[in-house]
Write an enzyme that holds these catalytic residues in place. Structure first.
Site, PDB file in Angstrom:
ATOM      1  N   ARG A  20      55.309  99.509  29.367  1.00  0.00           N
ATOM      2  CA  ARG A  20      55.488  98.351  28.471  1.00  0.00           C
ATOM      3  C   ARG A  20      56.613  97.448  28.964  1.00  0.00           C
ATOM      4  O   ARG A  20      56.612  96.247  28.709  1.00  0.00           O
ATOM      5  CB  ARG A  20      55.830  98.816  27.048  1.00  0.00           C
ATOM      6  CG  ARG A  20      54.725  99.574  26.341  1.00  0.00           C
ATOM      7  CD  ARG A  20      55.090  99.743  24.856  1.00  0.00           C
ATOM      8  NE  ARG A  20      54.279 100.745  24.188  1.00  0.00           N
ATOM      9  CZ  ARG A  20      53.075 100.528  23.661  1.00  0.00           C
ATOM     10  NH1 ARG A  20      52.542  99.343  23.723  1.00  0.00           N
ATOM     11  NH2 ARG A  20      52.409 101.499  23.061  1.00  0.00           N
TER      12      ARG A  20
ATOM     13  N   LYS B 264      39.991  89.405  27.437  1.00  0.00           N
ATOM     14  CA  LYS B 264      39.080  89.835  28.510  1.00  0.00           C
ATOM     15  C   LYS B 264      37.680  89.423  28.102  1.00  0.00           C
ATOM     16  O   LYS B 264      36.982  90.176  27.440  1.00  0.00           O
ATOM     17  CB  LYS B 264      39.096  91.361  28.638  1.00  0.00           C
ATOM     18  CG  LYS B 264      40.306  91.972  29.270  1.00  0.00           C
ATOM     19  CD  LYS B 264      40.061  93.464  29.454  1.00  0.00           C
ATOM     20  CE  LYS B 264      41.342  94.237  29.422  1.00  0.00           C
ATOM     21  NZ  LYS B 264      41.116  95.687  29.308  1.00  0.00           N
TER      22      LYS B 264
ATOM     23  N   ASP C 159      48.635  91.362  21.530  1.00  0.00           N
ATOM     24  CA  ASP C 159      48.858  91.409  22.974  1.00  0.00           C
ATOM     25  C   ASP C 159      47.576  91.098  23.738  1.00  0.00           C
ATOM     26  O   ASP C 159      47.558  90.260  24.626  1.00  0.00           O
ATOM     27  CB  ASP C 159      49.419  92.776  23.398  1.00  0.00           C
ATOM     28  CG  ASP C 159      48.633  93.962  22.842  1.00  0.00           C
ATOM     29  OD1 ASP C 159      47.626  93.767  22.124  1.00  0.00           O
ATOM     30  OD2 ASP C 159      49.025  95.112  23.131  1.00  0.00           O
TER      31      ASP C 159
HETATM   32  P1  IMP Z   1      39.845  96.018  21.164  1.00  0.00           P
HETATM   33  O1  IMP Z   1      39.695  96.554  19.774  1.00  0.00           O
HETATM   34  O2  IMP Z   1      38.803  96.614  22.097  1.00  0.00           O
HETATM   35  O3  IMP Z   1      39.866  94.525  21.241  1.00  0.00           O
HETATM   36  O4  IMP Z   1      41.206  96.585  21.730  1.00  0.00           O
HETATM   37  C1  IMP Z   1      42.392  96.123  21.243  1.00  0.00           C
HETATM   38  C2  IMP Z   1      43.560  97.020  21.540  1.00  0.00           C
HETATM   39  O5  IMP Z   1      43.326  97.967  22.589  1.00  0.00           O
HETATM   40  C3  IMP Z   1      44.696  96.143  22.021  1.00  0.00           C
HETATM   41  O6  IMP Z   1      45.447  95.661  20.935  1.00  0.00           O
HETATM   42  C4  IMP Z   1      45.457  97.084  22.914  1.00  0.00           C
HETATM   43  O7  IMP Z   1      46.365  97.832  22.138  1.00  0.00           O
HETATM   44  C5  IMP Z   1      44.411  97.999  23.485  1.00  0.00           C
HETATM   45  N1  IMP Z   1      43.953  97.511  24.796  1.00  0.00           N
HETATM   46  C6  IMP Z   1      42.781  96.927  25.096  1.00  0.00           C
HETATM   47  N2  IMP Z   1      42.703  96.605  26.393  1.00  0.00           N
HETATM   48  C7  IMP Z   1      43.882  96.980  26.933  1.00  0.00           C
HETATM   49  C8  IMP Z   1      44.436  96.893  28.265  1.00  0.00           C
HETATM   50  O8  IMP Z   1      43.833  96.385  29.232  1.00  0.00           O
HETATM   51  N3  IMP Z   1      45.683  97.391  28.416  1.00  0.00           N
HETATM   52  C9  IMP Z   1      46.403  97.931  27.394  1.00  0.00           C
HETATM   53  N4  IMP Z   1      45.940  98.025  26.145  1.00  0.00           N
HETATM   54  C10 IMP Z   1      44.692  97.559  25.915  1.00  0.00           C
HETATM   55 MG    MG Z   2      47.491  96.161  20.481  1.00  0.00          MG
END
Ligand code: IMP
Ligand code: MG
Length: 176
Positions: free
Chosen positions: A166, A132, A101
């Site tokens: 969601r 992001k 996602d």
């Molecule tokens: P990362 O490991 O920091 O890249 O985070 C990944 C996971 O965190 C994603 O697969 C989402 O489940 C959750 N996540 C990160 N940013 C967001 C956001 O802005 N909204 C909702 N879930 C997020």
């Molecule tokens: Mg996720």
């Protein structure tokens, strides 16, 4: 706070999601013609994107899921990842496309790429609906990306805040 008060500005409209998902599906269909494609959906957030993407594919494709939890707060991942549900089937020698996602720090995906890469798929790529760029902590190859969004916490179209929102048809910023 009332539930609806938490839904902030729209980051990606339902129309833009639909259009972009079709474009991504066309790219994936072209790139994976004649291959042995397995989509690996990352539960739960990717489910909405995944089901729309997969229905628009024009190549033979199989589906599997992984569920992971990263230790950390509700809005920030730590990079320490735990597998809650592993794949049902082996991926050795197959063409695996991870469907995510959102890539925030990239730590979750970095872990998944290492973990799945160790199982010797023939190819391993990533299709992420949202990234992001400002928050990225690690270098990652994300072959397919839907949209770049600003450094806001996003909800909707699969993305949750404490398991809610969601089901929104669009992606919005969480008001916090
Ligand atoms: P990362 O490991 O920091 O890249 O985070 C990944 C996971 O965190 C994603 O697969 C989402 O489940 C959750 N996540 C990160 N940013 C967001 C956001 O802005 N909204 C909702 N879930 C997020
Ligand atoms: Mg996720």
């Amino acid at each position: 706070m009332d539930a609806d008060d938490a839904i902030g500005e729209i980051l990606v409209s339902a129309e833009d999601l639909e259009r972009r998902v079709c474009e991504l599906a066309a790219e994936v269909s072209r790139d994976y013609a004649g291959k042995d494609l397995v989509l690996v959906g990352v539960l739960k957030g990717a489910v909405f994107f995944l089901s729309d993407l997969m229905r628009a594919l024009e190549v033979p494709v199989e589906l599997d899921f992984m569920a992971v939890a990263s230790y950390g707060s509700a809005t920030k991942s730590s990079g320490v990842v735990r597998i809650l549900k592993d794949l049902d089937a082996a991926i050795e020698g197959r063409d695996v496309l991870i469907v995510e996602d959102i890539v925030d720090s990239g730590l979750t995906l970095q872990y998944l790429l290492r973990n799945l890469g160790a199982r010797n798929p023939r190819s391993l790529e990533v299709c992420a609906l949202l990234i992001k760029p400002e928050r990225r902590k690690v270098e990652l190859r994300t072959r397919y990306v839907g949209f770049e969004i600003p450094n806001r916490f996003a909800i909707g179209y699969g993305l949750d805040h404490r398991e809610r929102y969601r089901n929104l048809r669009y992606v919005a910023a969480l008001k916090q």
